[in-house]
Design a protein around this motif. Structure first.
Motif, PDB file in Angstrom:
ATOM      1  N   UNK A   1       5.907 -10.477  -2.315  1.00  0.00           N
ATOM      2  CA  UNK A   1       5.086  -9.285  -2.513  1.00  0.00           C
ATOM      3  C   UNK A   1       5.445  -8.579  -3.808  1.00  0.00           C
ATOM      4  N   UNK A   2       4.443  -8.002  -4.429  1.00  0.00           N
ATOM      5  CA  UNK A   2       4.630  -7.161  -5.605  1.00  0.00           C
ATOM      6  C   UNK A   2       5.295  -5.853  -5.153  1.00  0.00           C
ATOM      7  N   UNK A   3       6.457  -5.485  -5.707  1.00  0.00           N
ATOM      8  CA  UNK A   3       7.154  -4.277  -5.227  1.00  0.00           C
ATOM      9  C   UNK A   3       6.294  -3.021  -5.351  1.00  0.00           C
ATOM     10  N   UNK A   4       5.351  -3.053  -6.291  1.00  0.00           N
ATOM     11  CA  UNK A   4       4.487  -1.885  -6.474  1.00  0.00           C
ATOM     12  C   UNK A   4       3.628  -1.640  -5.227  1.00  0.00           C
ATOM     13  N   UNK A   5       3.299  -2.746  -4.557  1.00  0.00           N
ATOM     14  CA  UNK A   5       2.471  -2.627  -3.346  1.00  0.00           C
ATOM     15  C   UNK A   5       3.136  -1.684  -2.356  1.00  0.00           C
ATOM     16  N   UNK A   6       4.434  -1.880  -2.194  1.00  0.00           N
ATOM     17  CA  UNK A   6       5.158  -1.087  -1.217  1.00  0.00           C
ATOM     18  C   UNK A   6       5.142   0.393  -1.603  1.00  0.00           C
ATOM     19  N   UNK A   7       5.417   0.660  -2.881  1.00  0.00           N
ATOM     20  CA  UNK A   7       5.424   2.054  -3.334  1.00  0.00           C
ATOM     21  C   UNK A   7       4.053   2.693  -3.172  1.00  0.00           C
ATOM     22  N   UNK A   8       3.021   1.956  -3.595  1.00  0.00           N
ATOM     23  CA  UNK A   8       1.662   2.496  -3.496  1.00  0.00           C
ATOM     24  C   UNK A   8       1.289   2.749  -2.041  1.00  0.00           C
ATOM     25  N   UNK A   9       1.588   1.770  -1.194  1.00  0.00           N
ATOM     26  CA  UNK A   9       1.205   1.896   0.211  1.00  0.00           C
ATOM     27  C   UNK A   9       1.891   3.096   0.844  1.00  0.00           C
TER      28      UNK A   9
ATOM     29  N   UNK B   1       0.957  -6.964   1.566  1.00  0.00           N
ATOM     30  CA  UNK B   1       2.264  -6.330   1.826  1.00  0.00           C
ATOM     31  C   UNK B   1       3.076  -7.188   2.789  1.00  0.00           C
ATOM     32  N   UNK B   2       4.376  -7.117   2.649  1.00  0.00           N
ATOM     33  CA  UNK B   2       5.218  -7.834   3.593  1.00  0.00           C
ATOM     34  C   UNK B   2       5.419  -6.963   4.847  1.00  0.00           C
ATOM     35  N   UNK B   3       6.061  -7.552   5.859  1.00  0.00           N
ATOM     36  CA  UNK B   3       6.190  -6.820   7.122  1.00  0.00           C
ATOM     37  C   UNK B   3       7.075  -5.582   7.002  1.00  0.00           C
ATOM     38  N   UNK B   4       8.189  -5.640   6.256  1.00  0.00           N
ATOM     39  CA  UNK B   4       8.964  -4.395   6.132  1.00  0.00           C
ATOM     40  C   UNK B   4       8.137  -3.240   5.564  1.00  0.00           C
TER      41      UNK B   4
ATOM     42  N   UNK C   1       5.827  -1.961   8.335  1.00  0.00           N
ATOM     43  CA  UNK C   1       6.503  -1.138   9.346  1.00  0.00           C
ATOM     44  C   UNK C   1       6.882   0.236   8.792  1.00  0.00           C
ATOM     45  N   UNK C   2       7.221   0.268   7.512  1.00  0.00           N
ATOM     46  CA  UNK C   2       7.531   1.575   6.916  1.00  0.00           C
ATOM     47  C   UNK C   2       6.300   2.478   6.957  1.00  0.00           C
ATOM     48  N   UNK C   3       5.135   1.885   6.724  1.00  0.00           N
ATOM     49  CA  UNK C   3       3.891   2.666   6.780  1.00  0.00           C
ATOM     50  C   UNK C   3       3.619   3.131   8.208  1.00  0.00           C
ATOM     51  N   UNK C   4       3.805   2.231   9.168  1.00  0.00           N
ATOM     52  CA  UNK C   4       3.570   2.593  10.579  1.00  0.00           C
ATOM     53  C   UNK C   4       4.464   3.768  10.970  1.00  0.00           C
ATOM     54  N   UNK C   5       5.726   3.673  10.583  1.00  0.00           N
ATOM     55  CA  UNK C   5       6.683   4.711  10.957  1.00  0.00           C
ATOM     56  C   UNK C   5       6.305   6.050  10.330  1.00  0.00           C
ATOM     57  N   UNK C   6       5.862   5.969   9.088  1.00  0.00           N
ATOM     58  CA  UNK C   6       5.466   7.199   8.389  1.00  0.00           C
ATOM     59  C   UNK C   6       4.276   7.855   9.078  1.00  0.00           C
ATOM     60  N   UNK C   7       3.293   7.047   9.420  1.00  0.00           N
ATOM     61  CA  UNK C   7       2.121   7.615  10.095  1.00  0.00           C
ATOM     62  C   UNK C   7       2.493   8.153  11.475  1.00  0.00           C
ATOM     63  N   UNK C   8       3.372   7.457  12.157  1.00  0.00           N
ATOM     64  CA  UNK C   8       3.731   7.865  13.516  1.00  0.00           C
ATOM     65  C   UNK C   8       4.496   9.183  13.546  1.00  0.00           C
ATOM     66  N   UNK C   9       5.154   9.508  12.461  1.00  0.00           N
ATOM     67  CA  UNK C   9       5.808  10.824  12.409  1.00  0.00           C
ATOM     68  C   UNK C   9       4.777  11.939  12.556  1.00  0.00           C
ATOM     69  N   UNK C  10       3.614  11.683  12.015  1.00  0.00           N
ATOM     70  CA  UNK C  10       2.552  12.699  12.065  1.00  0.00           C
ATOM     71  C   UNK C  10       1.729  12.568  13.334  1.00  0.00           C
ATOM     72  N   UNK C  11       1.410  11.342  13.714  1.00  0.00           N
ATOM     73  CA  UNK C  11       0.484  11.136  14.824  1.00  0.00           C
ATOM     74  C   UNK C  11       0.690   9.729  15.375  1.00  0.00           C
TER      75      UNK C  11
END
Lengths: 377, 377, 377, 377
Positions: free
Chosen positions: C2-10, C61-64, C67-77
């Motif tokens: 994965x392009x590391x930028x993908x993770x930052x952008x996501x 995006x890779x799975x890590x 999951x970081x995105x899922x966790x971030x969203x779950x903090x809110x809802x």
């Protein structure tokens, strides 16, 4: 019914004995082995007659009084409290299993001759080799496997009988002066008159109270350890500990975290004691019902005992390990011997597995099924 | 001394009332607001006279009986049990703070006219604005700050007096039907005859038992929640739950982990109940000592109450949250309303901070200092 | 790779989305039902293409990262995070189960047409009736029992197909906007080209990673809840809470017990997050091994996921319940909605029984046996 | 940057050394005293040069590698791992406090002559009497109070200097072979060239990393104890334990409660290890920043170290005490020495009070205040 004065007197005697045992407990724990002098002091105290009925010359104390004495002694020395308590378990065994003639004969002699009873009972052992033995005894109860009837026989024997060979091979890191060990019986012939449980006998629910008496002894030994550790912690904290490096308190006892944690330990000890007291009363009631005791009634006592044992188990382990969090590093000096509480608790609480007791309790609470009488419940 | 029959009768009436409340508890919790019908049923039950002394026409129950009733009602509905219990706290306040004439007048009327007492007492509030109000009451106790003497005044007032303005602004996510709210007093003139605590009065140790009565009410409400949750879990597990996907048990109730955990919950509930019972007896004894009660004696009751409250607090929170681990996902369906136990426990256990209570207990255990009488101890 | 930028952008996009969801989360939790507007915002964010490989037009995006995105969203809802995450689970299912043609066709359309995937997969259900359905989807994966081969078939269908009948019957007290419900299929005919798992297929170890992806979604939802609750507690304590009545601190945040407990909660959250991160990396590696993945390798990922899930489970429940001990009673006001963390955690952590997972983990640690692939491991 | 091969080689050497130490650990724990032979084996292993930079002839390992070695040794023998680790702390002290000339001189000699460093540093002691001394050393770092500047001086001295008097008075019930004791200095004259911290020096944030290095040594010793206890439990359970009396499993390792509890212990060990690894990386980064390290950056490493230490503390105590619940009574035999894990953990975890560390962590999490550099943070 018991004379209330008996309870007061017994506890006063136990207090004195406990103070005496406490003075040498650390040294004897480190030495291990047989505590001949202290056993003699117990014998001298008259407390070996505590649970022997008055008709046989004993003090006729009820079980709640007996357990209070055990707990008191265990605060000072849980190994000797163990030896003391198991003597009374054998007295109870004679009462529960024995014929009137046996009761009169043995219990009378117990009082008159100051017998110390031990046991080599192990119903799970089919090699006639008991795995536990208490040294320095006068009389032993033992069990043996009877092949023909596929059942256990229980009998009493003079501990110095030449066919009884004992081995002081107990080497656990705790409960070191319990005189536990291995007993072997070589071609021992037991007269019929000395057999308490004949081959093929089915025990009545009342007779199976023996296991519950035994489990509640363990419970009160654990509680005594917990209480002894709690008091030792109080002594250290209020007299010897310095405040933690980052604390702003001028005395350790005034540190808000020390106060909070100390309360937390108490909240393990106190409820465990109340539940154990309740179990002792419930056991006493069952004892008094006599042979009419139903399986259900017996089972409900078993449940009460499991509750008490589970709480005492946790209290003993937690208090004896956590106390150091409160006292600080100085309390780990070997001469203080404060690690003995954890070592005693840790070794003794492994008598039987706590998880399966929880399961039995849960089964009762969910489906109303009482635990089956057995070697551990 | 109380007639033992009173206790049996009161508990039988409470049982019936509890069954009735239970039938609608889920629906009323979801609706929130004022439970007019149920309050009338409480009034009809005669239990509002439970703690009123027999000389004033009441049932003359002792405090242990009263707490047993509170706990029983709270198993079904901890909000209405709260309203019920706080009525009796005001009755006790009249007994502890009031003059004989006031006791005779108000308690007589309480029985004859079926008064429901509420309170707007908040000794920490110096704006004469009480922060808690119980709606639908006949008579209110309230406190106000007296600037000249720098002390609180306590008096009784007809709840429908035009100078008393109430606001149903309680909106917590639990204990929703407690009729709590804000009360404002605008230029209320109170006749001297209705003042229980005059400006500048120093309360005797006995009078300060009021706080302990109140704290032990909270304790028994928590315990009732814990017991109600425990019973609800048993019902679900034995009747509705399916074994977990990876379990080999044929019924959820036979899964070894379910049995083990259920026992674990019980070992939170049962000791808490025994300790609460003991605290109630100790409070009763202190009450009976009368005005001779010393600060020390009062302080030891305070310690007993802290112990009970700490255990009940934990039992209520743990049982109400962990029960779902046992029942599985089906038990989270909204119509079952099983989350109400946690919501009620969570809201109600925040009445005052548990950590500072632990500190007070630890201070007593270490240094023998009893908690100072105050609004929370 | 994965392009590391993908993770930052996501993560930046997820941050913005999370802030938006947070603003209405309390109100929507209270309302329940379908969150049409918010689902559209998720669609608009482009994150539905997050895990779609770049060759099919996705972000790759890779799975890590996922999951970081899922966790971030779950903090809110955590309900909408659930819907979002399960969309990606279906994308992964197409990747793990599907033929290259299916992957190209469906994943291409997912990106081009902004498809939202749902599922009605339930391998344990032999009535062809799935018990969970996510409303408002464009495309559903579902399973059905194939009697002849005694196996499950998995296929995709347009969610608006007339043979698909959905029922919005989800009524749990938490995770209320997950659009879960019951789906029924009446005489649905599925073209062969839309079948992902044909009757009688044996899944490769790699294909069974699907369950682990799913279990790690749950893990990260729990973690998000724990983190959301932790942050909400910090906000309350530092901005709104008053010190406890018996505290000597001038701010709640400076009370030594508040500080201590808050640290205790963090020590549940932080290690759970590190272990979950490690499990995500281990899952990613397994994914990259491809079809050569051995049963053993797959099993070790399963163990890593169990570890992470167990810790996240506890963190979510403890933080969401204990936070109130720190914030005090004011935080229980309904408009703040702070009870939603516990309700969401409580409902969602019952997906499968934690005790049997512990057993699987213990079996591995003791005897080296990896968990068998199945619906929950 | 470190050569990755260094880490692999060092761990392989440590593995061999650990196996050797393990073979005699029980016997040496029971004997106590000075482990001359084992210290020579450490010296022979070459690992005393592990953290000495390559420019001074050392292996130049980074801190994460060092801590991995400490942890590995502590699994076998936490007392000798302690001696080993504190040698390296003194090496680090020379790097952090010393002048380039001192570093070149002393570290060069450390490698060439195989010096074993000890310390008698105690900044809180104003009687120039250090309270800890490690026997059998070649060179000591020590601190003394400088009255005129009201500050501590730190210097190095040949451990066999005639003005240095040592006393082997360490008698705790755990960590028995750490060669701790009391050192007295009688009219010792230290040449200026041997002074590392001159009177009145203010340490830079980087220099105060010394305390964090030390605290993370404790952390990894605790973790090693936890891991050693865990492995010992596994060995017992899988090879020697019999199923509990009421268990239906044929092997102890297959009992569902044993499996469950064993997983529970692992869930204490594994997260603690991940958090400790992260703290080691964070410390390494701070070390590499050099003198530019800000107070804030230093403070954030301190927070990471507190997190790791708190988790390792708990893991060590819980695993070392609870393991017996799993192994059963046979594991309490003295010759097995399994109680040493608890005794070592219990003594060593009292180095500084955990509660005040929690408070520091909570303060950071709530208000963003980093812990002030000091003797314990």
């Amino acid at each position: 019914m018991q004379n209330p004065q008996v309870s007061l007197d017994a506890l006063a005697v136990a207090d004195g004995l406990a103070r005496e045992l406490a003075a040498t407990a650390v040294a004897r724990d480190q030495a291990g082995g047989h505590a001949a002098h202290e056993r003699q002091r117990i014998r001298d105290s008259g407390l070996l007659a505590l649970t022997v009925p008055r008709e046989h010359g004993g003090l006729g104390a009820d079980w709640p009084t007996f357990y209070a004495v055990v707990r008191r002694l265990a605060q000072a020395d849980s190994a000797l409290a163990h030896v003391f308590a198991f003597h009374h378990l054998q007295v109870a065994t004679v009462l529960l299993y024995g014929q009137p003639e046996q009761q009169a004969r043995w219990l009378g002699q117990t009082v008159r001759e100051g017998w110390f009873w031990g046991n080599a009972l192990n119903p799970l052992d089919k090699n006639t080799t008991a795995t536990e033995w208490d040294g320095g005894f006068d009389r032993l109860l033992f069990s043996g496997w009877h092949e023909a009837s596929q059942s256990n026989v229980v009998a009493a024997v003079d501990a110095r009988h030449p066919a009884v060979a004992v081995q002081a091979d107990w080497n656990a890191f705790g409960q070191r002066q319990t005189d536990s060990g291995t007993v072997r019986f070589e071609h021992l012939r037991v007269p019929l008159a000395d057999v308490l449980v004949a081959p093929g006998t089915t025990l009545s629910p009342r007779a199976t109270l023996r296991t519950l008496l035994s489990q509640l002894i363990l419970t009160n030994l654990y509680l005594g350890i917990a209480q002894g550790a709690f008091e030792a912690a109080r002594e250290q904290i209020t007299r010897h500990s310095r405040p933690a490096p980052l604390s702003t308190a001028s005395r350790a006892a005034e540190d808000p975290y020390v106060q909070h944690r100390f309360a937390g330990l108490w909240l393990l000890v106190k409820p465990a004691a109340l539940v154990a007291d309740e179990a002792a009363r419930s056991l006493q009631q069952a004892f008094e019902v006599g042979e009419a005791l139903s399986e259900r009634q017996r089972g409900e006592v078993a449940v009460a005992v499991i509750e008490a044992k589970a709480l005492a188990h946790r209290a003993a382990l937690e208090v004896s390990s956590q106390l150091f969090e409160l006292t600080g590093a100085r309390a780990t000096a070997s001469p203080l011997g404060l690690d003995r509480f954890w070592r005693n608790a840790r070794v003794h609480t492994l008598h039987d597995a706590i998880d399966h007791k929880h399961r039995d309790l849960g089964r009762y609470l969910l489906d109303g099924v009482v635990p089956a009488p057995g070697s551990y419940s």
